[in-house]
Scaffold this active site. Structure first.
Site, mmCIF file in Angstrom:
data_model
loop_
_atom_site.group_PDB
_atom_site.id
_atom_site.type_symbol
_atom_site.label_atom_id
_atom_site.label_comp_id
_atom_site.label_asym_id
_atom_site.label_seq_id
_atom_site.Cartn_x
_atom_site.Cartn_y
_atom_site.Cartn_z
ATOM 1 N N SER A 275 64.129 5.796 16.831
ATOM 2 C CA SER A 275 63.877 6.245 15.369
ATOM 3 C C SER A 275 63.233 5.037 14.565
ATOM 4 O O SER A 275 63.728 3.954 14.551
ATOM 5 C CB SER A 275 65.323 6.860 14.836
ATOM 6 O OG SER A 275 65.147 6.876 13.466
ATOM 7 N N LYS B 75 70.596 19.293 13.843
ATOM 8 C CA LYS B 75 70.263 19.778 12.603
ATOM 9 C C LYS B 75 70.910 21.128 12.219
ATOM 10 O O LYS B 75 71.352 21.431 11.113
ATOM 11 C CB LYS B 75 68.804 20.033 12.433
ATOM 12 C CG LYS B 75 68.080 18.845 12.520
ATOM 13 C CD LYS B 75 66.649 19.104 12.379
ATOM 14 C CE LYS B 75 65.797 17.714 12.033
ATOM 15 N NZ LYS B 75 64.358 17.905 11.961
ATOM 16 N N ASP C 68 62.066 17.989 5.502
ATOM 17 C CA ASP C 68 61.065 18.017 6.206
ATOM 18 C C ASP C 68 59.861 18.650 5.695
ATOM 19 O O ASP C 68 58.708 18.083 5.679
ATOM 20 C CB ASP C 68 61.263 18.546 7.656
ATOM 21 C CG ASP C 68 62.145 17.860 8.524
ATOM 22 O OD1 ASP C 68 62.162 16.635 8.279
ATOM 23 O OD2 ASP C 68 62.823 18.495 9.338
ATOM 24 N N ALA D 184 60.934 23.305 13.121
ATOM 25 C CA ALA D 184 59.940 22.726 12.182
ATOM 26 C C ALA D 184 58.922 23.641 11.495
ATOM 27 O O ALA D 184 58.817 23.463 10.155
ATOM 28 C CB ALA D 184 59.004 21.591 13.042
ATOM 29 N N TYR E 234 53.206 12.716 16.518
ATOM 30 C CA TYR E 234 52.430 11.610 16.268
ATOM 31 C C TYR E 234 52.964 10.637 17.354
ATOM 32 O O TYR E 234 53.823 10.846 18.163
ATOM 33 C CB TYR E 234 52.947 10.825 14.926
ATOM 34 C CG TYR E 234 54.524 10.739 14.603
ATOM 35 C CD1 TYR E 234 55.050 9.611 15.274
ATOM 36 C CD2 TYR E 234 55.145 11.650 14.330
ATOM 37 C CE1 TYR E 234 56.443 9.355 15.329
ATOM 38 C CE2 TYR E 234 56.705 11.513 14.113
ATOM 39 C CZ TYR E 234 57.241 10.424 14.525
ATOM 40 O OH TYR E 234 58.458 10.335 14.457
HETATM 41 P P1 NDP Z 1 61.485 23.803 18.588
HETATM 42 O O1 NDP Z 1 61.997 23.370 20.104
HETATM 43 O O2 NDP Z 1 62.359 24.362 17.743
HETATM 44 O O3 NDP Z 1 60.134 24.737 18.710
HETATM 45 C C1 NDP Z 1 59.068 24.303 19.576
HETATM 46 C C2 NDP Z 1 57.890 25.088 19.391
HETATM 47 O O4 NDP Z 1 56.911 24.714 20.005
HETATM 48 C C3 NDP Z 1 58.168 26.439 19.619
HETATM 49 O O5 NDP Z 1 57.091 27.405 18.597
HETATM 50 C C4 NDP Z 1 57.505 26.400 20.958
HETATM 51 O O6 NDP Z 1 56.718 27.795 21.502
HETATM 52 C C5 NDP Z 1 56.339 25.722 20.923
HETATM 53 N N1 NDP Z 1 55.724 25.016 22.173
HETATM 54 C C6 NDP Z 1 56.338 24.119 22.758
HETATM 55 N N2 NDP Z 1 55.552 23.772 23.897
HETATM 56 C C7 NDP Z 1 54.392 24.129 23.678
HETATM 57 C C8 NDP Z 1 53.260 24.285 24.290
HETATM 58 N N3 NDP Z 1 53.028 23.589 25.583
HETATM 59 N N4 NDP Z 1 52.132 25.129 23.953
HETATM 60 C C9 NDP Z 1 52.334 26.054 22.945
HETATM 61 N N5 NDP Z 1 53.476 25.871 22.242
HETATM 62 C C10 NDP Z 1 54.528 25.331 22.621
HETATM 63 O O7 NDP Z 1 61.044 22.421 18.162
HETATM 64 P P2 NDP Z 1 60.560 21.807 16.486
HETATM 65 O O8 NDP Z 1 60.064 23.202 15.812
HETATM 66 O O9 NDP Z 1 62.024 21.378 15.843
HETATM 67 O O10 NDP Z 1 60.000 20.589 16.683
HETATM 68 C C11 NDP Z 1 58.348 20.825 16.843
HETATM 69 C C12 NDP Z 1 57.582 19.576 17.026
HETATM 70 O O11 NDP Z 1 57.417 19.395 15.515
HETATM 71 C C13 NDP Z 1 58.359 18.457 17.608
HETATM 72 O O12 NDP Z 1 58.104 18.310 18.718
HETATM 73 C C14 NDP Z 1 58.034 17.346 16.745
HETATM 74 O O13 NDP Z 1 56.909 16.644 17.328
HETATM 75 C C15 NDP Z 1 57.376 17.995 15.419
HETATM 76 N N6 NDP Z 1 58.139 17.480 14.307
HETATM 77 C C16 NDP Z 1 57.702 16.444 13.294
HETATM 78 C C17 NDP Z 1 58.347 16.014 12.381
HETATM 79 C C18 NDP Z 1 57.732 14.839 11.456
HETATM 80 O O14 NDP Z 1 58.339 14.295 10.742
HETATM 81 N N7 NDP Z 1 56.405 14.467 11.821
HETATM 82 C C19 NDP Z 1 59.565 16.711 11.995
HETATM 83 C C20 NDP Z 1 59.963 17.888 12.665
HETATM 84 C C21 NDP Z 1 59.209 18.206 13.880
HETATM 85 P P3 NDP Z 1 57.820 28.992 22.159
HETATM 86 O O15 NDP Z 1 58.637 29.490 20.934
HETATM 87 O O16 NDP Z 1 56.987 30.015 22.943
HETATM 88 O O17 NDP Z 1 58.773 28.398 22.911
#
Ligand code: NDP
Length: 278
Positions: A16, A67, A104, A132, A222
Site C-alpha cells: 500500500s 470494503k 474512490d 470499482a 496502475y
Molecule cells: P471486482 O472483482 O469487483 O470486479 C472486477 C471486474 O473486472 C469485473 O467487472 C470483471 O468482469 C472484470 N474483469 C476481471 N478480469 C477481466 C478480464 N481479464 N477481462 C475483462 N474483464 C475482466 O474488482 P473491483 O471492481 O473492486 O476492482 C477492479 C480494478 O479496479 C482493480 O483490479 C484495481 O486495479 C482497480 N481499482 C483502482 C483504484 C484506484 O484507486 N486506482 C481503486 C479501486 C479499484 P466479470 O464480471 O465478467 O467477472
C-alpha cells in the site's frame, strides 16, 4: 488524549502506498497525526476496528477484501457510500458513531478534471461492473454526462448495475444503459476501464471503433509501465491515456478532507509516486 491515529487495513496490505501519501498530506497541511498500514486476518475486521476506535483511532481507509464489511460496520453512510455498496473510509464522529464514506469515485473524477477531461455532456463508456465501477457512477453522474454506457465481460452484471442507477441518472438529466461489449457503437469521449484485466496483462474486448482522435482512455489500474489497455488505446489513436495512480492519490485526498476538513494538494505527491514507479 494522544496523537490522532489513522490506518489503512486490508489483506494483503504490504504494497500500500497510502501511508506515504497521507504522511505527505500531513506534512504539507501541518496536520498532526499518524497513519499506518495494518494487515488484518480475513475474519478479524470487526474486532480490529472496534479496538482501534476504542483507542486513539480517528479514521481508517479500507481496501480489499474488507470494503463490504466496512459498509456493514459503519453506523451511518454517506449517499455515495450507500450507492457504492462499499466503504473505503471510516471516520469516528464526535458522538462516538462511525461514518462510512466512499471516496474512490471522487478520486477518479478529480483526476479526470485535473487532466482537463470534460465530463459534462460527455458520452462515457464504463467497462466493468464490479465494486470499482459501482463506486464511480454517482460522482460521474454529478457532472451530468450525456450518457454512461456500461459494458462487462459478464453482460448480466452490467444490466443490473445500469438498472440500479436509472433513477439517479434521470435526476441528473443523464442516462445510463448497459450494452454487450461486442455491440458498442460509435466513438466515446471518455472510456473508463474499471476491470481487473490489466493486472494480468489483458484488455477488455471492445472494438477499436469505440476510439477516435478525441477519446480519452482512463485505466483504473496502475503500475510500472503503461497498462495493456492504455497501450492498446494509444495504438488506436486515442487523444490521451491516463492510468489510475491519480485516482489513488485523489481518493486519499478526499479521505483526508473527510477526516480533517483540510484539502491537501495532490500534484507533488503524485509526481513523487510516479517517479518511484519509473
Ligand atoms: P471486482 O472483482 O469487483 O470486479 C472486477 C471486474 O473486472 C469485473 O467487472 C470483471 O468482469 C472484470 N474483469 C476481471 N478480469 C477481466 C478480464 N481479464 N477481462 C475483462 N474483464 C475482466 O474488482 P473491483 O471492481 O473492486 O476492482 C477492479 C480494478 O479496479 C482493480 O483490479 C484495481 O486495479 C482497480 N481499482 C483502482 C483504484 C484506484 O484507486 N486506482 C481503486 C479501486 C479499484 P466479470 O464480471 O465478467 O467477472
Amino acid at each position: 488524549s494522544g496523537t490522532d491515529q489513522y490506518l489503512v487495513v486490508g489483506n494483503p496490505i504490504n504494497h500500500s502506498k497510502s501511508p506515504f501519501i497521507h504522511a505527505e498530506f500531513a506534512k504539507s497541511t501541518g496536520e498532526v497525526l499518524t497513519y499506518e498500514k495494518l494487515e488484518v486476518a480475513k475474519d478479524g475486521f470487526v474486532d480490529t476496528m472496534s479496538a482501534f476506535f476504542a483507542g486513539n483511532g480517528k479514521g481508517c481507509n479500507v481496501t480489499v477484501p474488507f470494503k463490504e464489511e466496512a459498509y456493514q460496520f459503519a453506523t451511518t453512510l454517506t449517499e455515495r457510500a450507500r450507492l457504492a455498496g462499499a466503504v473505503n473510509t471510516l471516520k469516528l464522529m464526535d458522538d462516538g458513531s462511525i461514518l462510512g464514506d466512499n471516496t474512490d469515485g471522487q478520486g477518479l473524477v478529480a483526476d479526470l478534471l485535473d487532466h482537463d477531461v470534460a465530463l459534462t455532456g460527455a458520452r462515457i463508456l464504463l467497462i466493468g461492473a464490479g465494486g470499482a465501477a459501482r463506486g464511480v457512477i454517482l460522482p460521474l453522474l454529478a457532472h451530468q454526462p450525456k450518457e454512461i454506457i456500461i459494458a462487462n465481460r459478464t453482460a448480466s452484471k452490467a444490466v443490473a448495475l445500469a438498472e440500479s442507477f436509472n433513477v439517479h441518472a434521470k435526476s441528473h438529466q443523464s442516462q445510463i444503459t448497459a450494452c454487450e461489449m461486442c455491440a458498442l457503437e460509435g466513438e466515446f469521449d471518455v472510456i473508463i476501464n474499471s476491470t481487473a484485466a490489466s493486472l494480468s496483462g489483458e484488455r477488455p474486448a471492445i472494438d477499436a471503433d469505440t476510439i477516435g482522435s478525441t477519446t480519452v482512455m482512463y485505466d483504473m489500474a496502475y503500475g510500472v509501465g503503461e497498462t495493456s489497455s492504455n497501450q492498446w488505446a494509444r495504438e488506436q489513436g486515442a487523444k490521451q491515456v491516463i492510468d489510475g495512480l491519480g485516482m489513488l492519490v485523489g481518493q486519499a485526498a478526499e479521505s483526508f478532507y473527510v477526516w480533517r476538513g483540510v484539502r491537501p494538494e495532490t500534484q507533488r505527491v503524485l509526481s513523487a509516486l510516479r517517479q518511484s514507479l519509473a
